[in-house]
Design a protein around this motif. Structure first.
Motif, short mmCIF file in Angstrom:
data_model
loop_
_atom_site.label_atom_id
_atom_site.label_comp_id
_atom_site.label_asym_id
_atom_site.label_seq_id
_atom_site.Cartn_x
_atom_site.Cartn_y
_atom_site.Cartn_z
N ARG A 17 35.32 39.39 45.44
CA ARG A 17 36.35 39.81 44.77
C ARG A 17 37.03 39.47 43.61
NH1 ARG A 17 39.60 43.63 48.94
NH2 ARG A 17 37.39 44.61 49.61
N GLU A 18 36.97 38.27 43.27
CA GLU A 18 37.49 37.48 41.97
C GLU A 18 36.43 36.15 41.93
OE1 GLU A 18 41.58 35.46 43.09
OE2 GLU A 18 41.99 37.51 44.58
N PRO A 56 40.10 32.54 34.94
CA PRO A 56 39.68 33.59 35.93
C PRO A 56 38.34 34.18 34.84
CG PRO A 56 41.92 34.01 34.96
CD PRO A 56 41.77 33.36 34.59
N GLY A 72 36.10 42.83 40.38
CA GLY A 72 36.68 42.88 40.23
C GLY A 72 37.42 44.07 39.41
N GLY A 119 42.52 37.40 39.92
CA GLY A 119 42.79 37.70 41.15
C GLY A 119 43.83 37.35 41.87
N THR A 166 43.12 33.54 43.03
CA THR A 166 43.12 32.71 42.02
C THR A 166 44.72 32.52 41.58
OG1 THR A 166 40.52 33.69 41.33
CG2 THR A 166 41.94 33.13 39.49
#
Length: 365
Positions: A304-305, A317, A331, A336, A339
């Motif tokens: 996801r991140e 990020p 993502g 995120g 993050t």
């Protein structure tokens, strides 16, 4: 003097201080590593007498012979750390003891003398005290401190130097991101590597950064912000970026980061992020992580991140990974949740806006 007891620092301050108005104008937008404070600290070392001649003096050139050892054999190490203007108006340092320990580890690897922790910290505090007015007060701003050591003996010959110069300089820095953190693009270096097993990857020495520059230039030509290096053996596992460690965040909240096997720098920000993530209930796994796994799990949505971390940018990020084979993103292209949460928590601790459960923050003044 062996350095076992902290040296007294002789102060030779700038005869004509920068005016308040001039300094305030410089602090509005100092950039990074472009504006320096008025003073610097130097301490010398010789095999015959240990550490001696600790001074605070006006910032300026360091005279040296063209035959000075560092210019030919690259015995050189440094650190990066920050002093902060805390919410109560005081001045703090974030985990300076960890910087002192890493500096000693780097010195050991480069066959240089290990500076005692109390002398390292005393030099840092001395400069912060003298140039305290240069610490910005804006959000996310700080005074970046650069302790360093170079081989200063004048000779030609392949052996460790018998003389060294330790110093500390400082520059005020503003927020690394204007308007908040924006996901960066990374380029996979397939031709160049950063460090090999048994090499100097875990030491903070200039040579590691010098070897990364050709790959960073390639990344820039490819429209990317940073380069990511792979392992030297199989050329498939992620090591680190040119100047930052990296984390991968999965849909179950697990964080994965490459292990410290001697080829990557043991980042103090990295270590802090691991602790804060575990405090928040995240599982953090240190294991080899391949580019193929990165690509596959970004594609199926499990990953996801992705974020990078280091002293300068704190937490950055990562959005896109690009290589000669193409590119893919993680993502939806925005920073995120994990993050941003970890980034905000770390910044709040560093600048005194949140509790410090691990005792990382130390008063400088």
């Amino acid at each position: 003097m062996t350095g076992g007891d902290i040296l007294g620092f002789q102060r030779n301050l700038a005869p004509t201080p920068v005016s308040d108005a001039e300094r305030e104008a410089l602090l509005v937008n100092p950039g990074f590593g472009k504006v320096f404070t008025e003073h610097m600290v130097t301490v010398r070392y010789a095999d015959s007498k240990g550490w001696y001649d600790a001074r605070v003096e006006p910032f300026g050139p360091i005279p040296m012979s063209p035959a000075t050892a560092v210019l030919h054999y690259a015995q050189e190490i440094f650190e990066g750390m920050k002093a902060y203007r805390s919410s109560d108006g005081g001045v703090t340092l974030f985990r300076p003891d960890a910087n002192a320990r890493r500096f000693r580890d780097s010195a050991r690897r480069m066959a240089m003398p290990e500076i005692p922790e109390e002398l390292f910290l005393g030099a840092v505090r001395e400069l912060v005290t003298v140039d305290e007015k240069w610490i910005p007060g804006q959000a996310e701003s700080s005074l970046y401190l650069r302790p360093y050591m170079i081989a200063s003996e004048v000779f030609l010959g392949v052996r460790p130097s018998a003389e060294y110069l330790f110093g500390v300089i400082a520059c005020p820095v503003g927020a690394y991101f204007k308007g908040g953190p924006t996901p960066i693009k990374l380029w996979i270096s397939e031709e160049y590597t950063r460090a090999a097993p048994g090499g100097t990857g875990a030491a903070k020495c200039g040579g590691n950064y010098a070897t990364s520059l050709v790959a960073q230039a390639e990344a820039t030509r490819e429209g990317c912000d940073q380069v990511v290096f792979l392992d030297t053996t199989e050329r498939k596992y992620v090591d680190e970026l040119g100047g930052m460690n990296i984390f991968f965040v999965y849909d179950d909240g697990t964080l994965v980061t490459p292990p410290l096997t001697g080829t990557i720098l043991p980042g103090i920000t990295r270590d802090s992020i691991i602790q804060l993530a575990r405090d928040a209930g995240h599982q953090v796994v240190e294991r080899p992580y391949s580019v193929d796994e990165w690509r596959a799990d970004a594609g199926n949505g499990r990953l996801r991140e992705v974020f990078a971390c280091g002293t300068a940018a704190v937490v950055t990020p990562v959005g896109t990974l690009r290589s000669a084979a193409g590119e893919f993103s993680v993502g939806d292209g925005t920073p995120g949740e994990v993050t941003l949460k970890l980034r905000a928590q770390l910044l709040d601790i560093q600048q005194g806006r949140a509790k410090d459960p691990h005792g990382w923050v130390q008063k400088a003044l």
